[in-house]
Scaffold this motif. Structure first.
Motif, short mmCIF file in Angstrom:
data_model
loop_
_atom_site.label_atom_id
_atom_site.label_comp_id
_atom_site.label_asym_id
_atom_site.label_seq_id
_atom_site.Cartn_x
_atom_site.Cartn_y
_atom_site.Cartn_z
N GLY A 76 0.78 -1.23 0.00
CA GLY A 76 0.00 0.00 0.00
C GLY A 76 0.81 1.27 0.00
O GLY A 76 0.27 2.35 0.20
N GLY A 77 2.11 1.19 -0.23
CA GLY A 77 2.94 2.38 -0.23
C GLY A 77 3.68 2.58 -1.53
O GLY A 77 3.52 1.81 -2.48
N LYS A 78 4.50 3.61 -1.59
CA LYS A 78 5.31 3.87 -2.77
C LYS A 78 6.74 3.41 -2.51
O LYS A 78 7.10 3.11 -1.37
CB LYS A 78 5.30 5.36 -3.12
N ALA A 79 7.52 3.35 -3.58
CA ALA A 79 8.90 2.87 -3.45
C ALA A 79 9.67 3.74 -2.46
O ALA A 79 9.94 4.90 -2.73
CB ALA A 79 9.58 2.87 -4.81
N SER A 80 9.97 3.18 -1.31
CA SER A 80 10.67 3.94 -0.27
C SER A 80 11.75 3.10 0.40
O SER A 80 12.30 3.51 1.41
CB SER A 80 9.67 4.42 0.79
N ALA A 81 12.02 1.92 -0.15
CA ALA A 81 13.02 1.03 0.44
C ALA A 81 13.74 0.27 -0.66
O ALA A 81 13.39 0.37 -1.84
CB ALA A 81 12.35 0.06 1.42
N PHE A 82 14.75 -0.48 -0.26
CA PHE A 82 15.47 -1.31 -1.22
C PHE A 82 15.82 -2.63 -0.59
O PHE A 82 15.92 -2.76 0.63
CB PHE A 82 16.73 -0.61 -1.75
N VAL A 83 15.99 -3.63 -1.46
CA VAL A 83 16.44 -4.95 -1.03
C VAL A 83 17.79 -5.19 -1.68
O VAL A 83 17.94 -5.06 -2.90
CB VAL A 83 15.45 -6.05 -1.46
N LEU A 84 18.80 -5.49 -0.88
CA LEU A 84 20.15 -5.75 -1.36
C LEU A 84 20.49 -7.21 -1.13
O LEU A 84 20.31 -7.73 -0.03
CB LEU A 84 21.16 -4.85 -0.62
N LEU A 85 20.97 -7.88 -2.18
CA LEU A 85 21.45 -9.25 -2.07
C LEU A 85 22.97 -9.23 -2.19
O LEU A 85 23.51 -8.86 -3.24
CB LEU A 85 20.84 -10.14 -3.16
N ASN A 86 23.64 -9.60 -1.12
CA ASN A 86 25.10 -9.58 -1.08
C ASN A 86 25.61 -11.01 -0.90
O ASN A 86 25.57 -11.55 0.20
CB ASN A 86 25.58 -8.69 0.07
N PRO A 87 26.09 -11.67 -1.99
CA PRO A 87 26.54 -13.06 -1.88
C PRO A 87 27.71 -13.20 -0.91
O PRO A 87 28.66 -12.42 -0.95
CB PRO A 87 26.94 -13.42 -3.31
N MET A 88 27.63 -14.20 -0.05
CA MET A 88 28.71 -14.51 0.88
C MET A 88 29.48 -15.73 0.41
O MET A 88 30.64 -15.92 0.77
CB MET A 88 28.13 -14.74 2.28
N SER A 89 28.81 -16.59 -0.35
CA SER A 89 29.42 -17.75 -0.96
C SER A 89 28.48 -18.20 -2.06
O SER A 89 27.49 -17.52 -2.36
CB SER A 89 29.63 -18.88 0.07
N ASP A 90 28.75 -19.34 -2.67
CA ASP A 90 27.89 -19.84 -3.74
C ASP A 90 26.52 -20.23 -3.23
O ASP A 90 25.56 -20.31 -4.00
CB ASP A 90 28.54 -21.03 -4.44
N THR A 91 26.40 -20.49 -1.94
CA THR A 91 25.12 -20.97 -1.39
C THR A 91 24.64 -20.14 -0.21
O THR A 91 23.71 -20.54 0.48
CB THR A 91 25.27 -22.44 -0.94
#
Length: 293
Positions: free
Chosen positions: A147-162
């Motif tokens: 119910g809101g507008k774009a106000s956040a982000f999701v960051l994926l930071n790989p630590m290893s292959d899994t």
């Protein structure tokens, strides 16, 4: 059964935290703290009525290092609940090196970043703004809570292959524009934009440049190459007679700005050398980077 985040912390792949907790517990932390705080004991008649300011109740104490702040942003928390449900991970302390806000939520997941990207975007649906943007091995997706507008982000930071560190945080405010932009430098009169030039001082060692006054310069080489040029004029005088330069020389008031292609009139050759050029005049050569206005 051992916690996966605790095992990862012992292996050195995760920053150490004071403890891990579920996101629901993090959101209810202020309420739980207030409910479990011990009641204030009435002071004895002989004791001063004023309490010791150095003492604090558990509700007033600062949150333990590595835990989520009680002031966590509600929108970020709601979004983190959805993302952590997809990532199937546990909350951990956010690494200081990421320089996140106090509202950030970090989740350790035993899934590869490539696996999580379509799952997270699919869970957010239309609330995902655009597509994942990659920087090195990390990727970022702008998102909005329900119910809101774009106000956040999701960051994926790989630590290893899994293994992946999943970060949910608020969008930081963009810096205010400068009151007035610095004026762009005006190119010297007579130069042609997009064409390569060299300064007379760049040719030291292969071409001797002598100012004759009145905008005239003499260029000479050790193997008897000779050229007399005039600022603003394509016509020049070589040892064998008059020649026409491809572009007119210019000056910034101190230096001769000579067209790179005009060096052929001196018998010099120009050879690319990576991002620079090698100018050879007879047995002598010099490496330089041309100027393009």
């Amino acid at each position: 059964m051992r916690s996966t985040s605790a095992a990862a912390a012992r292996s050195g792949r995760l920053p150490r935290a004071a403890g891990t907790l579920t996101l629901l517990g993090a959101l209810l932390a202020p309420v739980a703290s207030a409910q479990t705080a011990p009641p204030q004991t009435a002071p004895a008649q002989t004791a001063p009525a004023q309490t010791n300011p150095a003492q604090t109740t558990p509700a007033q104490a600062a949150p333990a290092k590595g835990s989520v702040s009680a002031a966590t942003d509600r929108a970020v928390s709601a979004l983190a609940i959805e993302v952590s449900g997809v990532a199937k991970g546990r909350i951990v302390g956010c690494p200081a090196a990421l320089k996140l806000s106090a509202n950030a939520v970090c989740v350790y997941s035993q899934s590869a970043a490539g696996t999580l990207r379509p799952l997270v975007k699919g869970r957010l649906g239309a609330r995902a703004s655009g597509d994942w943007k990659s920087s090195g091995k990390s990727s970022v997706l702008l998102a909005a809570p329900a119910g809101g507008k774009a106000s956040a982000f999701v960051l994926l930071n790989p630590m290893s292959d899994t293994e992946t560190l999943v970060v949910v945080d608020t969008l930081k405010a963009a810096p205010a524009p400068a009151a007035s932009a610095a004026p762009k430098a005006t190119p010297p009169a007579g130069v042609v934009r997009g064409q390569p030039y060299v300064l007379g001082s760049d040719l030291v060692g292969v071409v001797k440049v002598t100012s004759l006054g009145g905008g005239k310069y003499r260029l000479s080489t050790d193997d008897d190459g000779l050229l007399t040029v005039t600022v603003g004029a394509k016509s020049a005088q070589a040892a064998g007679g008059a020649v026409e330069l491809p572009l007119a020389p210019a000056t910034d008031g101190r230096n001769l700005i000579f067209p790179l292609a005009g060096l052929r009139a001196l018998g010099c050759t120009v050879t690319p050398a990576g991002s620079n050029l090698t100018v050879a005049c007879g047995p002598d050569s010099v490496g330089l980077k041309p100027i393009v206005f």
